[in-house]
Write a protein that holds these residues in place. Structure first.
Motif, PDB file in Angstrom:
ATOM      1  N   PRO A   1      83.135   8.876  31.606  1.00  0.00           N
ATOM      2  CA  PRO A   1      82.840   7.721  32.448  1.00  0.00           C
ATOM      3  C   PRO A   1      81.654   6.911  31.938  1.00  0.00           C
ATOM      4  N   ALA A   2      80.780   7.512  31.173  1.00  0.00           N
ATOM      5  CA  ALA A   2      79.713   6.776  30.494  1.00  0.00           C
ATOM      6  C   ALA A   2      79.610   7.402  29.113  1.00  0.00           C
TER       7      ALA A   2
ATOM      8  N   PHE B   1      77.564   8.915  27.453  1.00  0.00           N
ATOM      9  CA  PHE B   1      76.876  10.174  27.214  1.00  0.00           C
ATOM     10  C   PHE B   1      77.170  11.200  28.298  1.00  0.00           C
ATOM     11  N   VAL B   2      78.230  10.981  29.052  1.00  0.00           N
ATOM     12  CA  VAL B   2      78.628  11.947  30.078  1.00  0.00           C
ATOM     13  C   VAL B   2      80.103  12.270  29.877  1.00  0.00           C
TER      14      VAL B   2
ATOM     15  N   LEU C   1      83.220  14.544  31.512  1.00  0.00           N
ATOM     16  CA  LEU C   1      83.637  15.323  32.659  1.00  0.00           C
ATOM     17  C   LEU C   1      85.002  15.917  32.342  1.00  0.00           C
TER      18      LEU C   1
ATOM     19  N   MET D   1      88.155  18.561  33.831  1.00  0.00           N
ATOM     20  CA  MET D   1      88.687  19.351  34.941  1.00  0.00           C
ATOM     21  C   MET D   1      90.061  19.877  34.577  1.00  0.00           C
TER      22      MET D   1
ATOM     23  N   GLY E   1      85.899  22.765  36.760  1.00  0.00           N
ATOM     24  CA  GLY E   1      85.300  21.450  36.558  1.00  0.00           C
ATOM     25  C   GLY E   1      84.015  21.616  35.782  1.00  0.00           C
TER      26      GLY E   1
ATOM     27  N   ALA F   1      76.172  16.190  29.975  1.00  0.00           N
ATOM     28  CA  ALA F   1      75.493  14.906  30.107  1.00  0.00           C
ATOM     29  C   ALA F   1      74.233  14.888  29.269  1.00  0.00           C
TER      30      ALA F   1
ATOM     31  N   LEU G   1      70.923  13.554  29.327  1.00  0.00           N
ATOM     32  CA  LEU G   1      70.099  12.935  30.368  1.00  0.00           C
ATOM     33  C   LEU G   1      69.125  11.937  29.761  1.00  0.00           C
TER      34      LEU G   1
END
Lengths: 277, 717
Positions: free
Chosen positions: B454-455, B457-458, B460, B462, B493, B497, B499
């Motif tokens: 979604p960004a 550097f993130v 996700l 599942m 999940g 990230a 940070l």
């Protein structure tokens, strides 16, 4: 006069604190948005903050209201209805909210009056008073209690914010015959804006009679749509949620999956009644 | 003088001979780079906790080592290997291909740093194993003589033994042996291993692996006569395990051809995936499998490979793979005496350890066979990959295992067929994947999930998995908690990230349940797994991580007075801090502190911890390297045991487990005697403060030390 009022209130709380209920659920936490993110909500600022951390309503720009409905495990006896309204003014933001959990033979009702304001552009605080009314069966007398709560939220930098919340520090009781008390609840959490579109948050909650819970969630915004997911550790629940903004109106739905017990669904809608500039 | 000392002398003599010859100490980057090594070590530690002690991880890591020597051309089609090796995620791969399309071929590997999503840590892992070539398409193969002349050869020999006397090797009387034939091993305590490999430009590979495990027969003359008379087949001189392979790729429409021992990795591993896999790794994005199709096998896992022939033919966007495999299997048999038809046998259980050390182990060797044949039809476009896989298998003899409630659904009559369909859908910010599979008896299994960014550097990830209680597949290695892919449901999940620059957060949650009984779990059960890790990279010379993990599952309540075994939860928590630094050029330090806390209902909690210091001395311009570790461990019992990765001779991986109180030290020397010859020696000792006897059964050592010794030579030509 004011002081006398406070003394009276404290005395009342202490007296009530001698007694009260076992599994008291409705100490707050409502709204389908937070429910889509593992229930992490202490650092969120929206109209539902009224039930989650009252400091959050100080961030509202306009009078807002919301209603939500939650059902656990598809049992109609385990549903919760809630509603909130918050009104910013020059003195700060005032809010009134309620939740009602249960059915005719057992229900927990909760009315909250809250006040919050910005103490600094990056810091807000809120205070709430709760009236709690529990009815169990036809034979038993209804039980009631008064509890108060405090919350703060701070913007640490452009990306990071924090929230902290304390419910019922006076340990109000809820029964005249037993020593049952409302739980004390402490929550602390962080929110992090990875980008304008992606928001992450995490919090820890400790209730006086339960093991600590850790919750974390993510919210992704795509135009006026929102996708959410999150997890809570104790009890272990995975959450998914969706939301949509349509003008001054928004709707959210969420699902929480518990391994043994099943699915909890929640739906809510919010409106901004008047835009202040 | 015993054979062991002779061997040591022989090794040393060769070593000295080599030292005497003037060496052109040229730095060839053929060992794993530091970061890649760290990355693999972390994955292996996770894996070791969930697999059996003798697992050989070479198989899983072979490709990493292989590409440390044969660099991957980032401009060529082989770049997709980086994704299969999980060194690049799908999003980085997408960005790399986009970059290549936009700006043309990369001129240098350092240009990778300009691509979005390639951070310092990724580059540090990647740069040693890639090269910026001309991206040229596959060329025609030259004649066989040229291939033989230009190809590279490598011979690796390894010798290993535990120096202390163990029960299974202790001299005894013939009458004692006659009474208890399984009380001694047949062979000597040495382990010998020889591997030969040939490689022509990654196109043609051939290999031969020979191995003898400790306790197995090497020389027939060594076997005690009493024991020899009990062996059902005539023992032969030589190694216990042989494996050979020939692997060819990209010849016309033939994308891959394997003859001999190979592996098949298709889809998400639900229908057909032989060999090991990283399972639930510490990288959330790695829940998505990347089936590489046919791979050569050079592993020492004697029960986890395919033997026969396999090929993949590529026609436009379609891939057709076909295979046939027939290999011996160790099994204990049960005789069914029939007065008319003579003696008949049935399989009562199958052994997968590959060890043939005692009379009974030896007699189980190759008692039956496992045959499998099948294929896969795949379609691949830029965004979508789909495949249909089907195979049938059978064992040489019929099954008649002991049926307990826990294995009621797992066992089957010996023949089986499985079919399944899988997909992978790749978009710039989200990759979806899944597979569904059905076994002959109607058992179903499925997995579906996604990895999203979604960004920048993130990440996700599942996945939801549901493997039916009656799903039966001997060649499945899908993502999950269970060793076998069945009787499991779970939701996973995870998030990674960045940070801030230099800070990385990794976390995952996994809720799983087992609807049917399991071994030592006489009821449906469930569990949870939470993982949290914070990585900090200070600079090129220092990095650290802090990790916390808590995992709960259930098992039978261990009270002997209970007639009903109800399920109780147990929780294992671990906290680890690990630091890597390079204080001076040529010196690297590693420190670790780890704490394990185990809690089971109805039992006192058990705590274990360890602390170690590693020193790695790698002087510049010198042909040698020294690795030293000193570790203290103290764990109350087996429940709070700790797993630690140890540096080992190249191609060997050890992740030993420790409990009780003591120290562990090892010293390893690597000596590069010229361009073509490398030499390793390693000695390690575990000392227990609170034990007089180590191990159990035939592995028992009377004393409080266990010393292991290894020598390895590699010759390249």
């Amino acid at each position: 006069m004011m002081n006398k009022g406070i003394v009276f209130l404290l005395a009342a709380l202490m007296l009530l604190g001698r007694q009260s209920v076992g599994a008291f659920e409705a100490h707050g936490r409502a709204g389908a948005r937070q429910a889509g993110m593992g229930g992490a909500s202490v650092s969120l600022a929206d109209v539902w903050s009224l039930m989650n951390n009252p400091a959050g309503i100080a961030a509202l720009q306009s009078t807002s209201a919301g209603i939500a409905f939650q059902n656990r495990f598809f049992m109609k006896e385990l549903s919760q209805r809630s509603g909130v309204v918050a009104m910013p003014s020059s003195l700060g933001t005032f809010g009134l909210g309620f939740t009602q959990f249960g059915y005719r033979l057992y229900n927990e009702n909760f009315v909250r009056l809250a006040y919050a304001r910005n103490l600094h552009p990056n810091f807000r605080a809120g205070l709430g008073f709760n009236y709690i009314y529990v009815q169990a069966g036809n034979e038993y007398p209804a039980r009631q209690a008064v509890a108060f709560e405090l919350g703060v939220q701070q913007r640490i930098n452009r990306q990071l914010s924090m929230g902290a919340y304390l419910f019922n520090p006076a340990r109000a009781g809820i029964s005249e015959n037993t020593n049952d008390r409302l739980p004390m609840v402490m929550r602390f959490g962080l929110g992090f804006h990875f980008t304008d579109q992606l928001y992450g948050l995490a919090e820890v909650e400790k209730q006086s009679d339960r093991k600590p819970d850790i919750r974390a969630g993510l919210e992704y915004q795509y135009h006026q749509f929102f996708l959410r997911t999150g997890v809570a550790v104790n009890p272990s629940i995975f959450n998914f949620g969706m939301g949509m903004h349509i003008g001054s109106f928004s709707i959210d739905i969420s699902a929480g999956l518990h391994q043994q017990l099943g699915t909890t669904l929640q739906a809510g809608m919010q409106f901004n009644l008047n835009k202040v500039r | 003088m015993d054979r062991f000392s002779k061997l040591v002398i022989a090794f040393l003599a060769i070593g000295l001979m080599v030292v005497a010859t003037p060496s052109r100490a040229q730095v060839v980057s053929d060992s794993l780079s530091r970061l890649l090594g760290e990355y693999l070590a972390r994955q292996l530690e996770e894996l070791a906790e969930n697999s059996d002690e003798n697992a050989d991880f070479t198989d899983l890591l072979d490709a990493y080592l292989y590409y440390s020597e044969q660099k991957i051309d980032i401009n060529g089609p082989q770049v997709s290997e980086l994704e299969a090796l999980r060194l690049l995620n799908s999003f980085q791969m997408e960005k790399l291909l986009e970059y290549r399309k936009r700006y043309g071929l990369l001129l240098s590997v350092y240009e990778l740093g300009l691509i979005e999503g390639f951070d310092d840590a990724t580059l540090e892992v990647l740069i040693p194993i890639v090269t910026a070539g001309d991206g040229s398409r596959v060329q025609r193969l030259p004649g066989p003589l040229t291939i033989l002349k230009r190809g590279r050869n490598q011979v690796l020999t390894r010798f290993e033994r535990v120096l202390e006397m163990r029960e299974g090797y202790r001299p005894t009387t013939d009458s004692a042996l006659g009474a208890k034939p399984n009380s001694r091993y047949l062979g000597g305590p040495e382990k010998y291993f020889i591997r030969y490999q040939f490689n022509y430009r990654n196109r043609i590979r051939a290999g031969l692996v020979m191995e003898k495990d400790p306790g197995e027969i090497f020389l027939v003359s060594q076997i005690n006569d009493t024991l020899r008379s009990l062996l059902t087949s005539k023992p032969r001189n030589g190694f216990d395990f042989y494996s050979a392979h020939l692997f060819v790729r990209d010849i016309g429409v033939v994308k891959a051809l394997a003859i001999g021992d190979y592996h098949l990795n298709f889809g998400q591993g639900l229908t057909l995936w032989s060999g090991l896999s990283f399972g639930k790794s510490t990288e959330p994005a790695a829940i998505m499998r990347y089936g590489q199709g046919i791979r050569p096998s050079a592993s020492l896992n004697e029960a986890l490979f395919m033997r026969g022939i396999a090929t993949t033919i590529a026609i436009k966007r379609f891939d057709i793979s076909l295979f046939y495999s027939h290999r011996p299997v160790d099994a204990s048999l049960m005789s069914l005496t029939d007065s008319l038809a003579g003696e008949e046998f049935l399989i009562s259980s199958i052994q997968e350890t590959g060890l043939h050390r005692t009379v009974s182990e030896y007699n189980r060797k190759h008692a039956t066979t496992f045959t499998a044949y099948g294929g896969r039809l795949g379609y691949r476009s830029r965004r979508l990959e789909i495949g249909y896989t089907a195979y049938a298998s059978s064992t040489g003899l019929a099954f008649s295992p002991r049926v307990y409630p826990y294995n009621k659904f797992r066992i089957h009559n010996g023949s089986n067929s499985v079919q399944g369909a899988d997909f992978r859908l790749v978009f710039p910010h989200i990759v979806g994947f899944g597979e569904i599979s059905r076994s002959q008896n109607g058992g179903l299994a499925g997995i579906a999930g996604f990895t999203a960014q979604p960004a920048g550097f993130v990440t996700l990830s599942m996945a939801y998995r549901n493997y039916g209680i009656n799903y039966q597949n001997d060649l499945s290695t899908a993502f999950g908690e269970n060793t076998y892919t069945n009787n499991e449901r779970g939701l996973y999940g995870g998030v990674v990230a960045s940070l801030a620059p230099g800070w990385k957060l990794t976390a995952f949650a996994d809720h799983f349940s087992f609807p049917w009984l399991r071994y030592l779990t006489d009821g449906p059960s469930f569990g949870r797994d939470y993982y949290f890790q914070l990585d900090r990279r200070f600079n090129r010379r220092a990095d650290a991580y802090l990790r916390y993990r808590t995992k709960s599952r259930m098992k039978d309540f261990s009270d002997p007075w209970n007639y009903i075994d109800y399920q109780v939860p147990y929780t294992r928590q671990s906290l680890r801090f690990h630091l890597n630094t390079q204080p001076l050029p040529g010196i690297a330090l590693r420190n670790r502190i780890e704490l394990v806390h185990y809690e089971e209902q109805g039992k006192p909690a058990s705590v274990g911890y360890l602390i170690y210091q590693d020193v790695i001395y790698r002087p510049a311009g010198k042909p040698f390297e020294l690795t030293f570790r000193y570790m203290l461990f103290d764990a109350a019992d087996y429940d709070s045991r700790l797993y630690v990765y140890e540096n080992d001779v190249l191609y060997a991986f050890s992740i030993p487990m420790f409990y009780d109180r003591g120290t562990r030290t090892y010293l390893m020397l690597r000596y590069r005697a010229g361009r073509s010859l490398d030499f390793w020696a390693r000695i390690g000792q575990t000392w227990y403060a609170d034990r007089n006897i180590i191990g159990s059964g035939l592995e028992t050592i009377e004393g409080n030390r266990r010393t292991d010794f290894k020598l390895q030579l590699r010759y390249k030509f």
